[in-house]
Design an enzyme around this catalytic site. Structure first.
Site, short mmCIF file in Angstrom:
data_model
loop_
_atom_site.label_atom_id
_atom_site.label_comp_id
_atom_site.label_asym_id
_atom_site.label_seq_id
_atom_site.Cartn_x
_atom_site.Cartn_y
_atom_site.Cartn_z
N GLU A 191 30.66 7.78 -3.02
CA GLU A 191 31.48 6.59 -2.77
C GLU A 191 32.64 6.50 -3.76
O GLU A 191 32.51 6.91 -5.01
CB GLU A 191 30.63 5.35 -3.02
CG GLU A 191 31.56 3.96 -2.85
CD GLU A 191 30.80 2.76 -3.57
OE1 GLU A 191 29.75 2.89 -4.28
OE2 GLU A 191 31.21 1.69 -3.00
N ASN A 245 36.99 -0.06 1.54
CA ASN A 245 36.20 0.97 0.90
C ASN A 245 35.58 1.73 2.02
O ASN A 245 34.66 1.33 2.55
CB ASN A 245 34.94 0.13 0.05
CG ASN A 245 34.00 1.17 -0.87
OD1 ASN A 245 34.09 2.48 -0.58
ND2 ASN A 245 33.39 0.80 -1.72
N LYS A 259 33.12 0.22 4.54
CA LYS A 259 31.99 -0.52 4.23
C LYS A 259 32.04 -1.83 4.74
O LYS A 259 32.93 -2.61 4.32
CB LYS A 259 32.13 -0.40 2.57
CG LYS A 259 30.78 -1.09 1.70
CD LYS A 259 31.06 -0.40 0.39
CE LYS A 259 29.78 -1.09 -0.51
NZ LYS A 259 29.90 -0.70 -1.99
N GLU A 301 34.03 -5.91 -6.02
CA GLU A 301 34.56 -5.24 -4.76
C GLU A 301 34.74 -6.51 -3.93
O GLU A 301 35.59 -6.25 -2.91
CB GLU A 301 33.05 -4.57 -4.20
CG GLU A 301 32.90 -3.37 -4.87
CD GLU A 301 32.04 -2.52 -3.93
OE1 GLU A 301 32.10 -2.11 -2.93
OE2 GLU A 301 30.81 -2.16 -4.65
N CYS A 347 27.07 2.92 -0.09
CA CYS A 347 26.41 2.16 -1.16
C CYS A 347 25.53 0.94 -0.90
O CYS A 347 24.33 1.12 -0.57
CB CYS A 347 27.43 2.03 -2.37
SG CYS A 347 26.62 1.46 -4.05
N ASN A 349 27.75 4.18 -5.85
CA ASN A 349 28.07 4.20 -7.40
C ASN A 349 26.93 2.81 -7.79
O ASN A 349 27.49 1.81 -7.36
CB ASN A 349 29.29 3.71 -7.54
CG ASN A 349 30.40 4.90 -7.57
OD1 ASN A 349 30.61 5.39 -8.59
ND2 ASN A 349 30.94 5.16 -6.58
N1 CDT Z 1 28.71 0.12 -4.98
C1 CDT Z 1 27.91 -0.62 -4.81
O1 CDT Z 1 27.86 -0.98 -3.76
N2 CDT Z 1 26.83 -0.87 -5.71
C2 CDT Z 1 25.85 -1.77 -5.47
C3 CDT Z 1 25.40 -2.27 -6.89
C4 CDT Z 1 24.57 -3.46 -6.78
S1 CDT Z 1 23.75 -3.69 -8.18
C5 CDT Z 1 22.17 -3.71 -7.72
C6 CDT Z 1 24.65 -1.21 -4.97
O2 CDT Z 1 24.06 -1.58 -3.90
O3 CDT Z 1 24.20 0.00 -5.32
#
Ligand code: CDT
Length: 312
Positions: A47, A110, A127, A146, A172, A197
């Site tokens: 991502e 995104n 996204k 985000e 993600c 990420n």
């Molecule tokens: N980038 C992204 O979507 N990150 C989220 C962080 C959440 S923390 C559990 C993820 O779901 O990995």
């Protein structure tokens, strides 16, 4: 019967906020060439591949924020990737922050794209599940802005006929939600590509931190098994300007088994020979939705989405 698609999960180590797109692309090109040498036809990058994961920092001025976004794709920095794809005959999934102008309105997404072995964009996804918060929370060790920086994707969960199969994309946080896989599963998806990420530490729920790898694998293994599809999940890993990302990139088979994995927190390629026909035995037996769940609600879903229905 078998339809083999050899896939490279191209995990990236951290990208510092001071690193340029050109530096990031040089790292991606090295992995693309390595993947080609190992017989890959498709490479999956993370991502927001081209930069540090900037929603972890608060930007007040719009121009400072916009500097993280791509206004066209390909552009000067990423064109070498598209050229290499064509020259090497290898496709890729690339995540990036997209600044689009639609009906005269500037919109921030995104985004991920699917590029074929001729270097052409054949699919785009924006996204849908945006985690984090909208307001600056300076008391936290890092931000997850985000919700502030991106709009919810407006393309749904489409699938694409490419690479000899039916390919879908997610990004993600999407991987934690069953409907991500299900919407694509009902369109017959055979392989879901997703970049992420994910910080090791989640400030709102530190009690889950020790389960980060477990939840990562659990989500993708369940999505794969319940929908009879491959899942290729690819991370940004390691300490990115003080925020440690989990890595743990995985290739999951339609059986739910992990067949390839990255083991470092650096740039690393994990390779899997994926038989796209492997999902059929799950779609046609245990998860034969038409046979086992021929309900009125399902009939409506099929009617409205054009979902692929195996014969009863
Ligand atoms: N980038 C992204 O979507 N990150 C989220 C962080 C959440 S923390 C559990 C993820 O779901 O990995």
């Amino acid at each position: 019967m078998s339809r083999i698609l050899t896939v490279g999960a191209a995990q990236m180590g951290p990208i510092s906020r001071t690193e340029s797109r050109a530096q990031a692309v040089a790292r991606l090109l090295a992995m693309l060439r390595q993947a080609k040498a190992h017989g890959c036809q498709l490479v999956v990058f993370p991502e927001c591949t081209l930069t540090a994961f900037f929603p972890h920092w608060y930007y007040e001025r719009q121009e400072d924020l916009d500097a993280w976004f791509e206004t066209e794709m390909p552009n000067a920095a990423t064109r070498p990737l598209f050229d290499a794809a064509r020259e090497l005959g290898i496709g890729f999934y690339l995540g990036y922050a997209e600044l689009a102008v639609e009906d005269g309105v500037r919109r921030h997404f995104n985004t991920s794209i699917l590029v074929d072995q001729q270097g052409r964009i054949v699919g785009k996804y924006r996204k849908i599940h945006l985690p984090g918060h909208r307001e600056h929370l300076p008391e936290r060790p890092y931000q997850n802005l985000e919700k502030r920086y991106f709009e919810v994707g407006n393309l749904g969960f489409p699938v694409f006929r490419a690479f000899g199969g039916i390919i879908g994309m997610a990004i993600c946080n999407d991987r934690r939600w069953p409907e991500t896989y299900r919407v694509m599963g009902l369109q017959g998806v055979e392989m879901v590509l997703l970049g992420y990420n994910t910080p090791v530490h989640n400030p709102p729920s530190p009690e889950h931190d020790h389960l980060a790898h477990f939840h990562n694998a659990l989500s993708m293994q369940a999505g794969a098994y319940q929908n009879g599809c491959w899942v290729v999940g690819v991370a940004k890993a390691g300490d990115e300007d003080g925020i440690r990302q989990i890595g743990n990139s995985l290739v999951v088979a339609p059986s739910g088994e992990i067949v390839a994995a990255c083991t470092t927190e650096a740039d690393e390629l994990a390779i899997a020979r994926c038989d796209l026909d492997l999902g059929a035995s799950y779609k046609n037996t245990t998860f034969n939705f038409a046979l086992h769940r021929r309900t009125e609600a399902y009939r409506l879903i099929v009617e409205r989405t054009g979902a692929v229905v195996p014969p009863a």
